[in-house]
Structure formats: C-alpha cells, structure tokens
Design a protein around this motif. Sequence first.
Motif, PDB file in Angstrom:
ATOM      1  N   GLU A  61       0.834  -1.215   0.000  1.00  0.00           N
ATOM      2  CA  GLU A  61       0.000   0.000   0.000  1.00  0.00           C
ATOM      3  C   GLU A  61       0.867   1.263   0.000  1.00  0.00           C
ATOM      4  OE1 GLU A  61      -3.239   1.998   2.982  1.00  0.00           O
ATOM      5  OE2 GLU A  61      -2.757  -0.111   3.275  1.00  0.00           O
ATOM      6  N   GLN A  62       1.907   1.247   0.849  1.00  0.00           N
ATOM      7  CA  GLN A  62       2.768   2.432   0.951  1.00  0.00           C
ATOM      8  C   GLN A  62       3.669   2.586  -0.276  1.00  0.00           C
ATOM      9  OE1 GLN A  62       2.505   4.951   3.057  1.00  0.00           O
ATOM     10  NE2 GLN A  62       0.698   3.874   3.798  1.00  0.00           N
ATOM     11  N   THR A  63       4.058   1.478  -0.899  1.00  0.00           N
ATOM     12  CA  THR A  63       4.832   1.564  -2.142  1.00  0.00           C
ATOM     13  C   THR A  63       3.988   2.245  -3.212  1.00  0.00           C
ATOM     14  OG1 THR A  63       6.104  -0.394  -1.623  1.00  0.00           O
ATOM     15  CG2 THR A  63       6.016   0.213  -3.942  1.00  0.00           C
ATOM     16  N   ALA A  64       2.703   1.881  -3.264  1.00  0.00           N
ATOM     17  CA  ALA A  64       1.794   2.489  -4.247  1.00  0.00           C
ATOM     18  C   ALA A  64       1.674   3.994  -3.971  1.00  0.00           C
ATOM     19  CB  ALA A  64       0.427   1.813  -4.193  1.00  0.00           C
ATOM     20  N   LEU A  65       1.584   4.363  -2.698  1.00  0.00           N
ATOM     21  CA  LEU A  65       1.489   5.789  -2.356  1.00  0.00           C
ATOM     22  C   LEU A  65       2.769   6.521  -2.776  1.00  0.00           C
ATOM     23  CD1 LEU A  65       0.088   8.210  -1.031  1.00  0.00           C
ATOM     24  CD2 LEU A  65       1.036   7.465   1.166  1.00  0.00           C
ATOM     25  N   SER A  66       3.929   5.948  -2.468  1.00  0.00           N
ATOM     26  CA  SER A  66       5.206   6.579  -2.847  1.00  0.00           C
ATOM     27  C   SER A  66       5.257   6.780  -4.356  1.00  0.00           C
ATOM     28  CB  SER A  66       6.397   5.715  -2.427  1.00  0.00           C
ATOM     29  OG  SER A  66       6.432   5.574  -1.033  1.00  0.00           O
ATOM     30  N   GLU A  67       4.884   5.747  -5.098  1.00  0.00           N
ATOM     31  CA  GLU A  67       4.938   5.843  -6.565  1.00  0.00           C
ATOM     32  C   GLU A  67       4.000   6.927  -7.078  1.00  0.00           C
ATOM     33  OE1 GLU A  67       4.386   1.832  -7.925  1.00  0.00           O
ATOM     34  OE2 GLU A  67       6.465   1.300  -7.427  1.00  0.00           O
ATOM     35  N   LYS A  68       2.821   7.013  -6.475  1.00  0.00           N
ATOM     36  CA  LYS A  68       1.849   8.031  -6.884  1.00  0.00           C
ATOM     37  C   LYS A  68       2.403   9.438  -6.618  1.00  0.00           C
ATOM     38  CE  LYS A  68      -2.789   9.600  -5.883  1.00  0.00           C
ATOM     39  NZ  LYS A  68      -3.775   9.673  -4.836  1.00  0.00           N
TER      40      LYS A  68
END
Length: 188
Positions: A61-68
Amino acid sequence: MKVLHIDSSIMGDASVSRQLSQAIVTQLKAKHNNAQVEYLDLAQQTIPHLTAEILMGQNVEQTALSEKLIQQYLDADVVVIGAAMYNFGLSSALKAWIDRISVAGKTFKYTENGPVGLAGDKKAYIASSRGGVYGENSPVDFQEGMLKTVFGFTGVNDVDVIRAEGVNMGAEMKDKAMADAMAKIQVI
Ligand SMILES: Cc1cc2nc3c(=O)[nH]c(=O)nc-3n(C[C@H](O)[C@H](O)[C@H](O)COP(=O)(O)O)c2cc1C
C-alpha cells in the motif's frame, strides 16, 4: 499545464501559508486557462513517516502511495508549496512528503560527476510563512533553505519564494507582510 498545490500548515483557515499558496494558485489559474490543479493537504491526509519496510518496498500500500507521489511530482509543470516555519525547519508532514519523493533513480541519480536531478523543467513557488523575521538565506533558516535544496537536488532550479514573515510580531507587521506578499503574487 499541471499544477501541484501542496499545503502543510496545521492551522487550517487561520494559516498564512495556506492563504498565500491559494492566492498563487488562483493567480496561476487566472493567467493559464489550461491549468489543472492537483491538491495535497498534508495536514489532513498525512503521509506516514518513512520506515525501513516502506523504503525496501515491503509494504504494498505504501509503495503504491510513494509511486503516486513521485509521479505527481514528476508530472507537474508547476509546484506550489505552502510551507510554515516550525522550529526553524519544515512541518514534519512536509518532511514526510520530501522523504517519499526524493528517490534515487526516480527524481535524481548519482553519476561519476555527482548527483543529477531528474525532475527539472518545472517551476516551483514556495509560499513561506514565519512568525519572526529572517530575510533571505539566514543561517538558521532550515525551512526555505531545505525546500530550495531539495528542489535543486531534484533538478528544479526555477524557484520563487513568496514570503510573509514577522507574522507573530503584532497585527501591523502581519498586515504589512501579507499585503507585500499578496502584491508579489499579483505580478506572477
Ligand atoms: C510548532 C510551531 C513552531 C514554530 N516555530 C517557529 C520558528 O522556529 N520561527 C518562527 O519565526 N516562527 C515559528 N513559528 C511561527 C510560525 O512560523 C507562524 O505562525 C507561521 O504563520 C506559521 O505558518 P501558518 O500560518 O501557515 O501555519 C512556529 C509555529 C508553530 C506552531
């Protein structure tokens, strides 16, 4: 024209930096009718502090947020950041955002000749508010100084500071600081 508008003050409607960043975005929209604004309120939607787990990509979930957040930063033609001075530096909410977007291989890279920014070709506005008076390049300013350094490190060298300072030194000082800052915004 993509505008990334970021606020980070904890003071809601009473915030000086929020008033300034909003005025900058309003001015940009008035001058560029193709302006598309994405808004991040880091005090409302807090970004969790970076952890080893997040850094290592072990939290989906946090990887997706970082990428966004990184993509949003890369895609922006203009970045407007409302930044209050807290204890000579930035709010921890804004630091959490910086920790997500300053990523080797994404927004900068190391070369034989040193670091090279990868997020260049954009303009940044810092809407800066401070209770006291520091002026430009004060040795105890880790607020504007840090933001300018992070922008430069990621390749963004076209940075304007719109500053209201001395805002906790009496109503007269605050009113003058706001009027001066708003006058600068009108000629963006
Ligand atoms: C936790 C905290 C720390 C602060 N630290 C400083 C400081 O180090 N130097 C300063 O001049 N003002 C300091 N101030 C005053 C703020 O910079 C000032 O109130 C400014 O308007 C905050 O931005 P805002 O109105 O957008 O919230 C501090 C305020 C808070 C709440």
